[in-house]
Scaffold this active site. Structure first.
Site, short mmCIF file in Angstrom:
data_model
loop_
_atom_site.label_atom_id
_atom_site.label_comp_id
_atom_site.label_asym_id
_atom_site.label_seq_id
_atom_site.Cartn_x
_atom_site.Cartn_y
_atom_site.Cartn_z
N ARG A 149 0.84 -1.20 0.00
CA ARG A 149 0.00 0.00 0.00
C ARG A 149 0.88 1.25 0.00
O ARG A 149 1.61 1.49 0.97
CB ARG A 149 -0.89 0.02 1.26
CG ARG A 149 -1.84 -1.16 1.39
CD ARG A 149 -3.13 -0.97 0.64
NE ARG A 149 -3.86 -2.23 0.50
CZ ARG A 149 -4.78 -2.68 1.37
NH1 ARG A 149 -5.09 -1.96 2.42
NH2 ARG A 149 -5.40 -3.83 1.16
N GLU A 202 0.39 4.17 0.65
CA GLU A 202 -0.26 5.27 1.36
C GLU A 202 0.76 6.01 2.22
O GLU A 202 1.49 5.40 2.99
CB GLU A 202 -1.37 4.73 2.27
CG GLU A 202 -2.62 4.34 1.51
CD GLU A 202 -3.54 3.47 2.36
OE1 GLU A 202 -3.55 3.65 3.59
OE2 GLU A 202 -4.20 2.60 1.78
N ARG A 259 -0.71 2.22 13.03
CA ARG A 259 -1.26 0.97 12.51
C ARG A 259 -1.20 0.82 11.00
O ARG A 259 -1.90 -0.02 10.43
CB ARG A 259 -2.71 0.79 13.01
CG ARG A 259 -3.70 1.85 12.56
CD ARG A 259 -5.08 1.41 13.03
NE ARG A 259 -6.12 2.28 12.54
CZ ARG A 259 -7.41 2.03 12.71
NH1 ARG A 259 -7.79 0.95 13.36
NH2 ARG A 259 -8.33 2.83 12.24
N HIS A 260 -0.39 1.62 10.32
CA HIS A 260 -0.23 1.46 8.88
C HIS A 260 1.19 1.07 8.51
O HIS A 260 2.14 1.63 9.04
CB HIS A 260 -0.58 2.77 8.17
CG HIS A 260 -2.05 3.03 8.11
ND1 HIS A 260 -2.70 3.79 9.04
CD2 HIS A 260 -3.00 2.60 7.23
CE1 HIS A 260 -4.00 3.83 8.74
NE2 HIS A 260 -4.21 3.11 7.66
N GLU A 320 -10.19 -2.43 13.77
CA GLU A 320 -10.57 -3.36 12.71
C GLU A 320 -9.41 -4.26 12.34
O GLU A 320 -8.30 -3.80 12.14
CB GLU A 320 -11.02 -2.53 11.50
CG GLU A 320 -11.43 -3.33 10.29
CD GLU A 320 -10.44 -3.23 9.16
OE1 GLU A 320 -10.06 -2.12 8.78
OE2 GLU A 320 -10.01 -4.30 8.68
N SER A 344 -11.79 -7.18 7.12
CA SER A 344 -12.85 -6.56 6.36
C SER A 344 -13.23 -7.56 5.28
O SER A 344 -12.35 -8.17 4.66
CB SER A 344 -12.33 -5.27 5.75
OG SER A 344 -13.40 -4.45 5.39
N ARG A 366 -1.49 -6.68 12.41
CA ARG A 366 -2.50 -6.08 13.29
C ARG A 366 -3.01 -7.07 14.32
O ARG A 366 -3.23 -6.72 15.48
CB ARG A 366 -3.70 -5.59 12.46
CG ARG A 366 -3.44 -4.23 11.88
CD ARG A 366 -4.75 -3.56 11.50
NE ARG A 366 -4.43 -2.38 10.71
CZ ARG A 366 -5.33 -1.56 10.20
NH1 ARG A 366 -6.62 -1.79 10.37
NH2 ARG A 366 -4.96 -0.51 9.51
#
Lengths: 582, 582
Positions: free
Chosen positions: B348, B350, B356-357, B505, B508, B556
Site C-alpha cells: 500500500r 499510502e 497501525r499502517h 478493525e 474486512s 494487526r
C-alpha cells in the site's frame, strides 16, 4: 461497450421469416398488366404465380407458427412443473435454510480430500439431495429425457432429467426438459433429486447417478466459450494423432483464459498438489523447531546482483523488489531466531523466456544455525524432500492420477537413502559418458554445469542408481555467490550443494560466510565493492552464529514431480517478460 | 575501510614506557661541563641528577616488566588449561562428531516449543553437556570465579567458571578465568560442562546451572554494541520512573539495529506468536477444505484504487504491486477452486505514518463459494479467529507471558459465542453514548466510523458484553467498495462485515458481486469507468459462483492480541514511507 462484451452477447436471432413475409397479393385478373401497363409475358406470369404461391405458403406458415406460439404460451402457462426449473434471481443471500448440499467427493469411499463441512453423508440407497455443480455436458435422448454431466472440481456425476409425474402433479414436464436442453455449458446449476446406485461409464463417479426433479441456473455461462473444459483436458498426445478431430488448446490461449483453464480436472489437481507441497514443507519444518517469517519484498538496495532486479517508485525515492529473502533470513539468524523458513514471492527481472523461468515465483526458503557441520542442514533439507515426496504419494494419489491423464509420465522415483554425490564425482560421470563443455572443451572439476549436462547427469544417475532425486555436494567455490563458505581444506571447493529432480536443479544452498571481515575479503576477491553492500555486512557485525540454508522454487518442484514440461503450468497466473495478465 | 570497521578495532596499545627509556648515562665527573664546554650551574646539575634517577628507575621498571612478561609467557606456556578456552578458528564445518548439544528448553518441563532435534535429554542429575549460547552477562567474583548468564532465545542459564583441578590436570586455570572475564557480551560461546540442580534467581532457568569446564568463542561480538539486550528488554513503564538510571531504547534505534533488537526475549516471543498465528490460520482452513494459493504481486493494471499503488519498471513497460489478492482469489473461485486462502505480502503506497499502517504487510486472505448465504463465510471466519485465539492461549502461554513482561496488558478476552452486531446497532450504541462525527454532526446509520469512534465502540462493547472481539455486520453500501454485494431487501445496506480486536478493525470482508453486468452497473453507480477495470469484469464473464471472503492483516492481529501499541513491533523489518531499511 467493449469488444469483450459484444463477443459474449448472443448473435442477433435470424430475422423471423414469417414476420417478414410480404402482404397477401391481390386476386389476379385475366389479363395482367405489368408496371409499365403492357400485358405480361407467359414467363413473367409464371414467375408471378410462383411468387404468389410462395407468399400464400409463407402466410400459412406464419399462421401456424403464431398458433404454435400461442399454444406454447398456453402450455407454459399450464406447465405444472414451472416451479421446478428456471433461472434464479441474483444470489444476494436472500435466505438461509441450512439445507445440506452434496459434495461429490462423499460419493467416493475413502476420498482424503473430501470437504465434508457442508455435505451430506454418502448415500447407501436412494436419497434425496441438493447440490450445486457446473453443467459439464448435456445430451438429449428424444423429447422425454436429457442426460447431464454435472461437474464439481475433478469429479463428474451423471444427472438424468426424465418426463415424470408425482401423482397428479407434473414434476418434470416437456417444457422443463426442453429448457434444460438449452442451458449453456459451464452454467452453475442448483439441482434437487434422488441419488441412486447406477452404472455410469461417461463420468468419473461410476456407481451413482442423480434423478433430477428440480434444476435451476444460479449463474448462466455465455453460449460462446473460449474453449471447453473437455477439450482443454485432452492428453497432449491426442493432438499428435493423425485423425485428431480437434484443435490443440495452446498454452497461451489457456493462460489468456486462465479462469476457464483452471476448471480442468488437471489444473484442479495441479493446484491442490501445489498447496500440498507447501503444507508438507511447513509441517515438516515446524516439527523440527523452525518458525515462519515474513520478510519485506521492498528493499532499500538491490541484493545479490543488480542486473536482474525490478525497480519500484517508492514515494520520492526508489526501492527494489527482493530477488530472494537471503539477507532477511540471515539477519533473523543473527537475531537468534535459530531456524526460520519463509514462503513468499521472489522477483527476478531476467529477460529469459524458457520453460523453467518465471519473473515471479514462490520461494520456499529456509535458514538455520548450525552446530558442527553444514551437513546438518543438508540432512534437514533431504528429510524435507522425502517428507514431501512421500506425503504426495500417500495422500494425493487421486490428484497425481488426474494430472497423468493429461500429462502421462513415469512415476517419480527416489531412494530410501538419498544419493549424495560430490560435484567432482558428477563431473567424472559426465566425462566418462563423453560430455563436453558448450565450447567443446573437456569438462574440468571447476566448470559449471550447463543445463544440457545437468540433464545428462540426471539421466546417468537414473540409469546407474535408479533415482529421479539426488544431491550434488561441494561445488567449486568459483561458481557460487561470494557469501558461500569455502571448504576448510580445499580453498577451491565450497560448503554448498544443489538438489535435483528429474535432472533439473530445484534447490540451491550453502553454508554462508558469517564473519563480517571475511565477507569483505570474499567480496573483494570476486570484485564486489563492500561499500555497495554495507547493509549486508552490517547484519553480521553484531555476531551471527555459523549457519546454512537453501531456497526451493515451488513451481519447479510441482513441474518436475508431475513432469508438466513448462513451469507456467505450475503457476496460477504466471509472470514472464511477456505476460503480466491476467 | 569503513567507519564501522574502525570502530570495532581495539584502540592502539599504550606505547611501552620501558622500551622508550633512554640509555644509561655515563658516570658523572667532579666538574661537569655543558654542551658548550662551560661548567654547569647548580640548578642544571640538580636537574641532570633527577633525570639520571628517573632513567635508572625506568630501567629498573623495564627489567621488572620484562621479567613479568617472561614469567607470564612461561605461565601461559605452562597453562595446563590452555586447551580448555580461547577463540575457535572460523567455523567452516571442519568436523562432525554428532555430539548432542543442549537446548535450554529441555531444562523446562513440558515446554511445548522445545526443539529436541539436536538436544540432549533433561538431566535428572549432574550430567555432562555441550551447548552453544550467547554470552548474556558476566560477573566476576574475585580472581577465582566468574558467573555467566548464557542465553538461548527466551531463556537464560547460569554458568559458573571456577578455579578447579581434575587430579593433576588443571581444568580451569586463573588465566582461563581472566580470559572469560574479557569476552565481550553477545559473543557466541561453545561450552562444555556439568549441568547440576541449583537455585538461581537471576536467570529464567532457576533450577539448574552449568559448571563450565571448557569455553570457546565461536563468534566474538564487538566491544561496543548499539544497545544491550537487557536494556532493550525493560518494561516500557520502567522508563517513566523518576529514578530511572537508563535511557529508553527508542523504536527507531531498535529498528535501525533490528538484529540486536530481535534478540530480546520479547521479540523472540512476538515472532514465535506471529508464526503461530499463520500456522493456526492454515491448520483451521485446511480442515475446512481450503487450499493455499500463490497469486502474482506484479499486476498489469492497478486494482482497487490507483492512488495508493506502487509502480514498477517491468522490462520496457510498467507493472503495479498488488494492493490485495482480491482479483486473483476471486478468479480462483470463478475457476472452481471453491475455497482458497493466501498468505502473502500486500503493498500500500499510502503516505500515512500512524501506529497501525505499514506500506508492506502480510495479508491473510480467503475467499469461498457460498451455497445459500454469506453468513456461511462469516461463520468460517469467526471459527477461524476463535481457533487462533484458543490456540495461542493454550500452546503459547510462555511466549505471551514473555511479551507481557515488557508490554503489560489486560488479557485478551472473547466470548464462547461471538458477539455479532449489525452496523446500525453499533451506531446506536455510539449515539446513546454521545458520540458525534468528526465535524460535530449527529451519527447516522450511513456514516462511516472514524478511528476514534471505532475505538469508542470497542470500549462500549467491552463494558456491555465483556469481550475484546466482536463482529459488525451489514455495513452501509455507500462506504464499501463497488464489488460489495448489496443487501437483498434494503439497497442502502450491503452483505459486508468487519471484525474487531480491542476496538480496532482487523478483518474486512463481504459477499462480492459475481454477475458481470451487475458489476458494470455498480461501477457506473459509484463513478468508476468499467473500461478501466476490464480485467476484473472479464473474470466473471465465464460464470463465477456466488462467493464471499475477507482479508486479515497479520501484523494487526499480533499487535492487538498483545497490545503492542505500534504495528512496527509486530513486523520483522517494517516498511513505512520513511523506512526501507534494514
Amino acid at each position: 461497450m467493449s469488444a469483450e462484451e459484444q463477443k459474449t452477447q448472443p448473435p442477433p436471432a435470424a430475422a423471423g421469416a414469417a414476420d417478414a413475409a410480404p402482404k397477401e397479393p391481390k386476386e389476379p385478373k385475366e389479363v395482367i398488366l405489368g408496371e409499365d401497363g403492357k400485358p405480361l409475358s407467359k414467363g413473367e406470369l409464371k414467375k408471378r404465380a410462383k411468387e404468389a404461391e410462395k407468399a400464400a405458403k409463407a402466410a400459412e406458415r406464419a399462421a401456424k407458427e403464431a398458433e404454435a406460439k400461442a399454444k406454447k404460451e398456453a402450455e407454459e402457462a399450464n406447465d405444472l412443473a414451472a416451479d421446478n426449473y428456471g433461472k434464479l434471481p441474483l444470489h444476494q443471500s436472500q435466505t438461509r435454510t441450512n439445507t445440506p448440499r452434496l459434495n461429490f467427493t462423499t460419493l467416493i469411499p475413502n476420498s482424503p480430500s473430501a470437504n465434508t463441512s457442508t455435505s451430506t453423508e454418502i448415500p447407501s440407497e436412494t436419497q434425496k439431495v441438493t447440490l450445486r455443480a457446473r453443467l459439464h455436458n448435456v445430451r438429449a435422448q428424444g423429447a422425454k429425457m436429457v442426460f447431464l454431466q454435472l461437474r464439481q472440481q475433478t469429479h463428474t456425476l451423471q444427472g438424468v432429467v426424465g418426463l415424470s409425474k408425482d401423482g397428479e402433479e407434473e414434476v418434470v414436464s416437456k417444457q422443463m426438459i426442453k429448457w434444460v436442453n438449452g442451458v449453456s455449458l459451464e452454467s452453475i446449476v442448483l439441482v434437487e433429486g434422488y441419488i441412486k446406485p447406477a452404472e455410469v461409464k461417461s463420468c468419473t463417479i461410476q456407481t451413482y447417478e442423480i434423478q433430477i426433479k428440480k434444476i435451476f441456473t444460479v449463474v448462466e455461462a455465455p453460449q460462446r466459450l473460449p474453449f471447453g473444459v473437455e477439450e482443454a483436458s485432452r492428453p497432449e498426445a491426442d493432438y499428435e494423432k493423425e485423425d485428431a478431430q480437434f484443435a490443440r488448446v495452446g498454452l497461451d490461449t489457456r493462460l489468456d483464459n486462465r479462469v476457464m483453464d483452471l476448471r480442468t480436472p488437471t489444473n484442479q489437481a495441479i493446484f491442490r498438489l501445489q498447496s500440498a507441497v507447501t503444507n508438507l514443507f511447513r509441517t515438516h519444518l515446524n516439527s523440527l523447531g523452525f518458525i515462519e517469517i515474513h520478510s519485506p519484498k521492498l528493499q532499500g538496495a538491490a541484493t545479490e546482483s543488480g542486473a536482474s532486479v525490478f525497480e519500484v517508485n517508492y514515494f520520492k525515492g526508489k526501492a527494489f523488489l527482493a530477488q530472494s529473502p537471503q539477507l532477511a533470513k540471515q539477519m533473523c539468524i543473527a537475531g537468534d531466531m535459530e531456524r526460520v523458513y519463509e514462503i513468499a514471492p521472489v522477483f527476478r527481472a531476467e529477460d529469459s523466456n524458457t520453460h523453467r523461468h518465471l519473473c515471479e515465483f514462490t520461494g520456499l526458503d529456509l535458514e538455520m544455525a548450525i552446530e558442527e557441520h553444514y551437513h546438518e542442514v543438508l540432512d534437514v533439507l533431504d528429510s524435507l524432500f522425502l517428507a514431501i515426496f512421500k506425503g504426495l504419494k500417500e495422500t494425493y494419489s487421486h490428484e497425481i492420477e488426474a494430472v497423468r491423464k493429461q500429462f502421462p509420465c513415469d512415476e517419480f522415483t527416489f531412494l530410501d537413502e538419498t544419493l549424495k554425490l560430490r560435484f567432482a564425482e558428477g563431473i567424472q560421470m559426465l566425462r566418462e559418458a563423453g560430455a563436453k563443455n558448450l565450447d567443446g572443451s573437456q569438462l574440468s572439476d571447476s566448470d559449471d554445469l550447463s543445463t544440457e549436462n545437468e540433464k545428462w547427469l540426471g539421466r546417468l544417475v537414473k540409469e546407474k542408481y535408479g533415482t529421479d532425486y539426488y544431491i550434488l555436494d561441494k561445488f567449486p567455490l568459483a561458481i557460487r555467490p561470494f557469501y558461500t563458505m569455502p571448504d576448510a581444506e580445499d580453498p577451491k571447493l565450497s560448503n554448498s550443494y544443489d538438489f535435483f529432480m528429474r535432472g533439473e536443479e530445484i534447490l540451491s544452498g550453502a553454508q554462508r560466510v558469517h564473519d563480517p571481515e571475511y565477507l569483505i575479503q570474499r567480496m573483494k576477491e570476486v570484485g564486489i565493492a563492500p561499500e555497495s553492500m554495507q547493509g549486508y555486512i552490517d547484519a553480521f557485525r553484531l555476531g551471527a552464529p555459523p549457519h546454512a540454508g537453501g531456497g526451493i522454487g515451488l513451481e519447479r518442484v510441482v513441474m518436475l514431480f508431475l513432469k508438466l514440461g513448462n513451469i507456467r503450468r505450475a503457476s496460477l497466473f504466471p509472470r514472464d517478460p511477456k505476460r503480466l495478465n491476467p
